[in-house]
Design a protein around this motif. Structure first.
Motif, PDB file in Angstrom:
ATOM      1  N   GLU A 119       0.828  -1.206   0.000  1.00 34.16           N
ATOM      2  CA  GLU A 119       0.000   0.000   0.000  1.00 34.16           C
ATOM      3  C   GLU A 119       0.864   1.259   0.000  1.00 34.16           C
ATOM      4  N   LYS A 121      -6.233   5.886   8.615  1.00 31.44           N
ATOM      5  CA  LYS A 121      -5.046   5.793   7.757  1.00 31.44           C
ATOM      6  C   LYS A 121      -5.550   5.748   6.331  1.00 31.44           C
ATOM      7  N   ALA A 122      -5.474   6.856   5.645  1.00 30.47           N
ATOM      8  CA  ALA A 122      -6.033   6.917   4.290  1.00 30.47           C
ATOM      9  C   ALA A 122      -5.282   7.934   3.459  1.00 30.47           C
ATOM     10  N   VAL A 159      -6.827   2.845   1.684  1.00 35.19           N
ATOM     11  CA  VAL A 159      -7.361   2.826   3.046  1.00 35.19           C
ATOM     12  C   VAL A 159      -7.131   1.451   3.662  1.00 35.19           C
ATOM     13  N   GLY A 160      -7.075   1.409   4.996  1.00 31.23           N
ATOM     14  CA  GLY A 160      -6.918   0.134   5.671  1.00 31.23           C
ATOM     15  C   GLY A 160      -6.200   0.273   6.986  1.00 31.23           C
ATOM     16  N   SER A 161      -5.565  -0.808   7.431  1.00 33.83           N
ATOM     17  CA  SER A 161      -4.918  -0.809   8.740  1.00 33.83           C
ATOM     18  C   SER A 161      -3.503  -0.245   8.699  1.00 33.83           C
ATOM     19  N   THR A 162      -2.939  -0.063   7.505  1.00 35.58           N
ATOM     20  CA  THR A 162      -1.536   0.326   7.382  1.00 35.58           C
ATOM     21  C   THR A 162      -1.293   1.764   7.795  1.00 35.58           C
ATOM     22  N   GLU A 212      -0.606  -6.409   7.721  1.00 36.25           N
ATOM     23  CA  GLU A 212      -1.609  -5.366   7.537  1.00 36.25           C
ATOM     24  C   GLU A 212      -2.622  -5.799   6.483  1.00 36.25           C
ATOM     25  N   SER A 240      -5.004  -3.729   3.741  1.00 35.11           N
ATOM     26  CA  SER A 240      -5.427  -2.456   3.166  1.00 35.11           C
ATOM     27  C   SER A 240      -5.963  -2.694   1.757  1.00 35.11           C
TER      28      SER A 240
END
Length: 223
Positions: free
Chosen positions: A41, A148-149, A158-161, A172, A174
């Motif tokens: 990502e 986190k975007a 977008v996602g957990s990263t 992670e 994303s």
């Protein structure tokens, strides 16, 4: 005709067709989506910034932030087209006094490059703990901006990263979404709710200390 459902996102309801998959890409109505690991990502976001057109708006949301290639890509994009809309909303506590190495200095670097930076927090923690009937002594403590975007034009990551070096070693999850016009407009409206409630940060000298940012009340920009 694919079945249509509504997905709740904050206060917005986004209509999506049920997805179907072709190869590595999942299609959601007029949008396409790829699943990415943390380092994938980050690399994809940096690459998209570097090849994006001068008209593509770039908006970043960060909980923790110390990945230098992303800072360099954002600053280079702003330098090449000073009038371009590039902005960041970052978690206030982590930027001012958190443990993430270089986050404060990199936030100052964005500001010095002319990028609009704001600090945000979450809601008061006490009411949500009261609602959950949890014992607590939280006083006036606030939640975090935990998002986190990154949006570059119609590309959303977008996602957990987190935008950090350490996230490149984490497990992670994303996604990279290539949005249609309607979805992009809704995502921008969602981000505007957070941005307009955040604190605008004025220009600060790199020689000043970690808590040297001068914070002003929220303002508005004519874009």
């Amino acid at each position: 005709c694919p079945e249509v459902r509504e997905v709740q996102a904050g206060v917005l309801k986004l209509p999506f067709a049920l997805p179907f998959t072709v190869g590595d890409t999942t299609y959601l109505g007029g949008c396409s989506m790829n699943f990415l690991r943390g380092e994938e990502e980050q690399d994809a976001a940096v690459s998209e910034i570097q090849r994006s057109s001068a008209e593509a708006v770039i908006r970043l949301m960060a909980y923790t932030f110390d990945y230098a290639p992303l800072v360099a890509a954002l600053c280079t994009a702003k330098a090449s087209t000073p009038g371009r809309r590039i902005e960041a909303v970052m978690d206030k506590m982590n930027t001012l006094s958190g443990p993430t190495k270089n986050q404060n200095a990199m936030a100052r670097q964005l500001i010095e490059a002319g990028i609009k930076v704001r600090f945000a927090t979450g809601k008061k923690l006490t009411p949500v703990y009261d609602e959950a009937k949890r014992n607590h002594k939280l006083g006036g403590l606030l939640g975090a901006l935990h998002a986190k975007a990154c949006i570059i034009g119609k590309h959303a990551f977008v996602g957990s990263t987190n935008w950090t070096v350490s996230s490149r070693a984490n497990n992670e999850c994303s996604v990279h979404v290539l949005m249609d016009d309607s979805t992009a407009d809704r995502f921008h409206a969602f981000l505007d709710q957070i941005r307009f409630s955040a604190e605008c940060i004025e220009r600060a000298s790199p020689s000043q200390g970690r808590k040297s940012f001068r914070e002003s009340a929220r303002d508005s920009f004519a874009y």
